[in-house]
Design a protein around this motif. Structure first.
Motif, PDB file in Angstrom:
ATOM      1  N   HIS A 259      60.202  48.082  16.452  1.00 21.42           N
ATOM      2  CA  HIS A 259      60.644  48.556  17.767  1.00 21.42           C
ATOM      3  C   HIS A 259      60.295  47.582  18.885  1.00 21.42           C
ATOM      4  N   GLY A 260      59.434  46.609  18.599  1.00 21.63           N
ATOM      5  CA  GLY A 260      59.095  45.610  19.603  1.00 21.63           C
ATOM      6  C   GLY A 260      58.019  46.038  20.583  1.00 21.63           C
ATOM      7  N   ILE A 261      57.646  47.307  20.574  1.00 19.84           N
ATOM      8  CA  ILE A 261      56.647  47.845  21.489  1.00 19.84           C
ATOM      9  C   ILE A 261      55.599  48.599  20.684  1.00 19.84           C
ATOM     10  N   PRO A 262      54.384  48.775  21.228  1.00 19.75           N
ATOM     11  CA  PRO A 262      53.376  49.567  20.516  1.00 19.75           C
ATOM     12  C   PRO A 262      53.697  51.052  20.607  1.00 19.75           C
ATOM     13  N   ASP A 263      53.059  51.832  19.748  1.00 17.17           N
ATOM     14  CA  ASP A 263      53.172  53.282  19.848  1.00 17.17           C
ATOM     15  C   ASP A 263      52.777  53.718  21.255  1.00 17.17           C
ATOM     16  N   TYR A 264      53.493  54.696  21.780  1.00 19.70           N
ATOM     17  CA  TYR A 264      53.197  55.200  23.121  1.00 19.70           C
ATOM     18  C   TYR A 264      51.815  55.841  23.178  1.00 19.70           C
ATOM     19  N   ALA A 265      51.122  55.641  24.283  1.00 17.52           N
ATOM     20  CA  ALA A 265      49.791  56.212  24.465  1.00 17.52           C
ATOM     21  C   ALA A 265      49.852  57.726  24.552  1.00 17.52           C
ATOM     22  N   ARG A 266      48.820  58.358  24.050  1.00 17.97           N
ATOM     23  CA  ARG A 266      48.708  59.810  24.198  1.00 17.97           C
ATOM     24  C   ARG A 266      48.488  60.152  25.668  1.00 17.97           C
ATOM     25  N   GLY A 267      49.143  61.203  26.141  1.00 17.68           N
ATOM     26  CA  GLY A 267      48.949  61.634  27.518  1.00 17.68           C
ATOM     27  C   GLY A 267      47.593  62.307  27.700  1.00 17.68           C
ATOM     28  N   ARG A 268      47.042  62.177  28.875  1.00 17.39           N
ATOM     29  CA  ARG A 268      45.788  62.877  29.183  1.00 17.39           C
ATOM     30  C   ARG A 268      45.921  64.348  28.818  1.00 17.39           C
ATOM     31  N   ASN A 269      44.942  64.868  28.079  1.00 13.67           N
ATOM     32  CA  ASN A 269      45.060  66.232  27.576  1.00 13.67           C
ATOM     33  C   ASN A 269      44.914  67.255  28.703  1.00 13.67           C
ATOM     34  N   GLN A 270      45.948  68.042  28.902  1.00 15.22           N
ATOM     35  CA  GLN A 270      45.918  69.141  29.875  1.00 15.22           C
ATOM     36  C   GLN A 270      46.104  70.492  29.181  1.00 15.22           C
ATOM     37  N   LYS A 271      46.062  70.495  27.855  1.00 14.23           N
ATOM     38  CA  LYS A 271      46.366  71.711  27.091  1.00 14.23           C
ATOM     39  C   LYS A 271      45.125  72.413  26.552  1.00 14.23           C
ATOM     40  N   GLY A 272      43.952  71.905  26.925  1.00 14.59           N
ATOM     41  CA  GLY A 272      42.745  72.532  26.429  1.00 14.59           C
ATOM     42  C   GLY A 272      42.612  72.365  24.924  1.00 14.59           C
ATOM     43  N   VAL A 273      41.983  73.351  24.293  1.00 16.27           N
ATOM     44  CA  VAL A 273      41.699  73.274  22.855  1.00 16.27           C
ATOM     45  C   VAL A 273      42.935  73.577  22.031  1.00 16.27           C
ATOM     46  N   ALA A 274      43.616  74.663  22.347  1.00 22.87           N
ATOM     47  CA  ALA A 274      44.678  75.160  21.464  1.00 22.87           C
ATOM     48  C   ALA A 274      46.032  75.305  22.144  1.00 22.87           C
ATOM     49  N   LYS A 276      49.738  74.613  23.222  1.00 16.19           N
ATOM     50  CA  LYS A 276      50.848  73.896  22.595  1.00 16.19           C
ATOM     51  C   LYS A 276      52.164  74.491  23.040  1.00 16.19           C
ATOM     52  N   HIS A 277      53.207  73.723  22.891  1.00 19.20           N
ATOM     53  CA  HIS A 277      54.545  74.184  23.250  1.00 19.20           C
ATOM     54  C   HIS A 277      55.021  75.243  22.275  1.00 19.20           C
ATOM     55  N   ARG A 278      55.576  76.328  22.804  1.00 22.19           N
ATOM     56  CA  ARG A 278      56.135  77.392  21.962  1.00 22.19           C
ATOM     57  C   ARG A 278      57.639  77.183  21.857  1.00 22.19           C
ATOM     58  N   PRO A 279      58.149  77.059  20.656  1.00 24.44           N
ATOM     59  CA  PRO A 279      59.560  76.674  20.488  1.00 24.44           C
ATOM     60  C   PRO A 279      60.534  77.744  20.953  1.00 24.44           C
ATOM     61  N   ILE A 585      44.893  76.961  16.220  1.00 26.51           N
ATOM     62  CA  ILE A 585      46.353  76.905  16.037  1.00 26.51           C
ATOM     63  C   ILE A 585      46.779  77.222  14.602  1.00 26.51           C
ATOM     64  N   GLY A 586      45.879  77.769  13.796  1.00 30.27           N
ATOM     65  CA  GLY A 586      46.243  78.112  12.423  1.00 30.27           C
ATOM     66  C   GLY A 586      46.417  76.890  11.547  1.00 30.27           C
ATOM     67  N   SER A 587      45.364  76.106  11.392  1.00 28.37           N
ATOM     68  CA  SER A 587      45.426  74.855  10.641  1.00 28.37           C
ATOM     69  C   SER A 587      45.913  75.071   9.209  1.00 28.37           C
ATOM     70  N   MET A 588      46.956  74.322   8.833  1.00 28.82           N
ATOM     71  CA  MET A 588      47.488  74.399   7.480  1.00 28.82           C
ATOM     72  C   MET A 588      46.458  73.927   6.468  1.00 28.82           C
ATOM     73  N   ILE A 589      45.642  72.941   6.827  1.00 27.69           N
ATOM     74  CA  ILE A 589      44.636  72.417   5.900  1.00 27.69           C
ATOM     75  C   ILE A 589      43.674  73.519   5.483  1.00 27.69           C
ATOM     76  N   LEU A 590      43.203  74.301   6.444  1.00 30.57           N
ATOM     77  CA  LEU A 590      42.251  75.361   6.121  1.00 30.57           C
ATOM     78  C   LEU A 590      42.914  76.505   5.366  1.00 30.57           C
ATOM     79  N   GLU A 591      44.139  76.830   5.721  1.00 29.44           N
ATOM     80  CA  GLU A 591      44.847  77.885   4.987  1.00 29.44           C
ATOM     81  C   GLU A 591      45.106  77.455   3.549  1.00 29.44           C
ATOM     82  N   ASP A 592      45.460  76.185   3.358  1.00 29.33           N
ATOM     83  CA  ASP A 592      45.637  75.660   2.009  1.00 29.33           C
ATOM     84  C   ASP A 592      44.325  75.701   1.235  1.00 29.33           C
ATOM     85  N   ALA A 593      43.247  75.266   1.884  1.00 30.23           N
ATOM     86  CA  ALA A 593      41.947  75.217   1.217  1.00 30.23           C
ATOM     87  C   ALA A 593      41.500  76.602   0.769  1.00 30.23           C
TER      88      ALA A 593
END
Length: 603
Positions: A259-274, A276-279, A585-593
């Motif tokens: 792509h010629g450019i680096p991965d875009y930087a993560r935005g400053r977190n304003q969402k707290g711990v959990a 997230k966008h609800r679809p 947020i209901g981690s899939m890793i923990l539910e799988d484990a």
């Protein structure tokens, strides 16, 4: 007895769930096999450079179940990485303790080691954990159960269940990589194949040496950290942003990526711990409808819904930025009623130049003309500073960062749609693996903003030059060097005496260098996952397993009732398995484990 092969975060999660779910007076012996310290494993081991950072803020990293986890086992809460940092002193990384700071990887490894010690200490009296600092090299069925052979000669016999949580493994070099490695060996050059940069010995690179780098993603930023600050250089603040003060021991890097450019930087977190966008479009119901279509494809059936989510968030944030929350609320009502009508945008003050464009973000250099590498790097500095500015505003308030963060927020919905043959094989190969996954990484899985600031400082001081999009690497016919340049930027190819492949190898069962996976393939005890397709099934590089609890399937298609596997080796059965456990947020890793542990306990 149960054997856990692999003791990184996923293996640790299974161990915790085994201890939480074990009931009764019968003794349970759990053998934990990993050549690296249990808990942290290889990737997060404490014995690595403090310069290597996570790309997730500390408040959004945990290892414990909470009320968001949908599982049959008991919930056993515990502190997040940030919570642990508040109650545990650490001499290192003192400046990375805030909830929205990006801690070092070794600090996360220290947390994981603490979790392991706590799990073992809190285990029921009937549970005994035995750690083997070794590598599993063979696994076989026997009359008294399964037998795991270790590279130190020990044989763990009589296992009732075996869980493979192997994490990322090295892979054999491809044909082109073998050619480059052979060329380097014959001519006294250095070639660093795809790998975790923390595992590579960059001390072989000389001060002032010209080094080619392919890749501008997270591994690239690790390389920067190791060969710049890791050699004594310092980034210092100035009124014009960060400046780099060299130690004199650094090489000069010439880097490029598709792509010629680096991965875009993560935005400053304003969402707290959990937060997230609800679809609104790519909902769980929509994902299930996609799965009901046996000929579903990613581009036709999934992408339009994800695209609609991203555009909606972008336009709403843009209107809010200019007119406030009330204007944004009014816009959203109109836009959702007619999302395809450009007139809606115009009525709310958005012009043609405001319209969302994936192409503009993915290839922002396209409208420009560059006479050489130097003019491209001058343009790139402006692009990097613009990205840093967006990141500082935040992942809610900044329209671009808010929109791109939607991709990360909707990983679960994307998985619901495409995991386990949700789309046909050719679509998964061409549209998911080769198109969407690199795109989603570029846009939403990038580095902390600090890394982009540092990249700009290194370009300005002359220790880094980006050669441009579509990098080309050739070998010099005289054998003196590698030649690196760009297919789109004019200028001579640059002569380098080292070449670094700045990327993590993709899981590929048939080309894995993991000795246990190699043994299972050779003995027919596992097979690659095939995704159905009208033109013939696509054979992926993923390890074939049943639906949850992920029993291993052998070459004949028969699931093993007492053998389980999850994590990166099953990539392509499941999409994008590189995430950490996020609380709330209901981690899939923990539910799988939890599902795996409960199934293993019944064996």
């Amino acid at each position: 007895m149960i054997c856990l092969v692999g003791a990184g975060p996923r293996g640790l999660a299974v161990l915790e769930r085994l201890c939480a779910n074990h009931a009764g007076e019968n003794e349970l012996v759990i053998h934990v096999v990993d050549p690296f310290p249990p808990g942290s494993g290889r990737i997060w081991r404490e014995q690595q450079s403090p310069q290597l950072l996570m790309n997730t803020v500390s408040s959004q990293v945990s290892q414990f179940t909470d009320e968001s986890i949908d599982c049959s086992g008991p919930i056993r809460p515990g502190p997040s990485l940030h919570g642990w940092l508040q109650s545990h002193d650490s001499d290192a990384d003192q400046g990375r303790r805030g909830p929205d700071d990006y801690p070092s990887r070794r600090l996360y490894g220290r947390y994981l080691r603490w979790v392991f010690d706590r799990v073992v200490a809190d285990a029921p009296d009937t549970v005994r954990v035995v750690v083997h600092r070794a590598t599993a090299v063979a696994l076989e069925d026997a009359d008294n159960g399964q037998c795991v052979t270790l590279d130190d000669g020990n044989r763990l016999a009589g296992m009732d269940a075996v869980v493979l949580s192997l994490g990322h493994s090295d892979t054999e070099l491809t044909g082109k990589e073998r050619q480059l490695a052979g060329f380097a060996e014959r001519h006294g050059l250095r070639y660093f194949p795809p790998a975790n940069p923390a595992d590579l010995d960059f001390d072989k690179i000389d001060a002032g040496e010209a080094v080619g780098v392919r890749g501008l993603g997270l591994a690239f930023f690790d390389v920067l950290a190791l060969v710049m600050e890791g050699r004594g250089g310092r980034f210092v603040p100035s009124d014009k942003g960060l400046r780099y003060r060299p130690s004199g021991r650094e090489p000069t890097l010439y880097a490029g990526a598709h792509h010629g450019i680096p991965d875009y930087a993560r935005g400053r977190n304003q969402k707290g711990v959990a937060g997230k966008h609800r679809p609104r479009f790519l909902t769980a119901d929509a994902a299930h409808r996609i799965r009901e279509n046996p000929e579903a494809t990613f581009r036709r059936d999934v992408w339009p819904l994800l695209d609609a989510e991203v555009r909606t968030v972008y336009y709403q944030a843009l209107v809010a930025q200019r007119g406030g929350s009330s204007a944004a609320s009014n816009f959203l009502k109109d836009y959702l009623s007619e999302p395809d009508d450009p007139g809606t945008l115009r009525r709310h003050g958005l012009t043609a130049s405001d319209e969302w464009s994936w192409e503009r973000l993915g290839q922002p250099w396209r409208p420009h003309e560059f006479s050489d590498h130097a003019t491209f790097n001058q343009w790139l500095l402006g692009h990097l500073r613009e990205d840093i500015g967006h990141a500082e505003v935040g992942n809610v308030d900044d329209p671009v960062k808010a929109a791109l963060d939607v991709i990360r927020d909707l990983h679960k919905e994307i998985r619901l749609a495409i995991d386990r043959s949700g789309v046909i094989g050719s679509s998964y190969r061409d549209e998911v693996i080769h198109w969407f996954t690199p795109l989603s990484t570029l846009f939403s899985a990038g580095p902390p903003p600090l890394r982009v600031e540092q990249m700009a400082a290194l370009i300005e001081c002359g220790l880094l030059q980006v050669v441009g999009p579509e990098p080309q690497v050739r070998t010099d016919p005289t054998g003196a060097c590698f030649l690196i340049g760009s297919a789109t930027i004019p200028g001579k190819q640059i002569r380098t005496t080292s070449l670094i492949e700045a990327r993590i190898p993709k899981p590929d069962l048939k080309h894995s260098a993991n000795p246990l996976l190699c043994f299972l393939v050779e003995t027919g005890q596992c097979r690659p996952y095939h995704i159905p397709d009208p033109d013939g099934a696509y054979e992926s590089g993923g390890l074939d397993v049943t639906p949850r609890p992920y029993r291993l399937i052998d070459a004949a298609g028969v699931p093993h009732s007492r053998r389980f596997a999850y994590g990166p080796p099953t990539e392509s059965v499941f999409w994008f398995l590189n995430e950490t456990i996020r609380p709330g947020i209901g981690s899939m890793i923990l539910e799988d484990a939890d599902a795996i542990s409960r199934a293993a306990l019944t064996c």
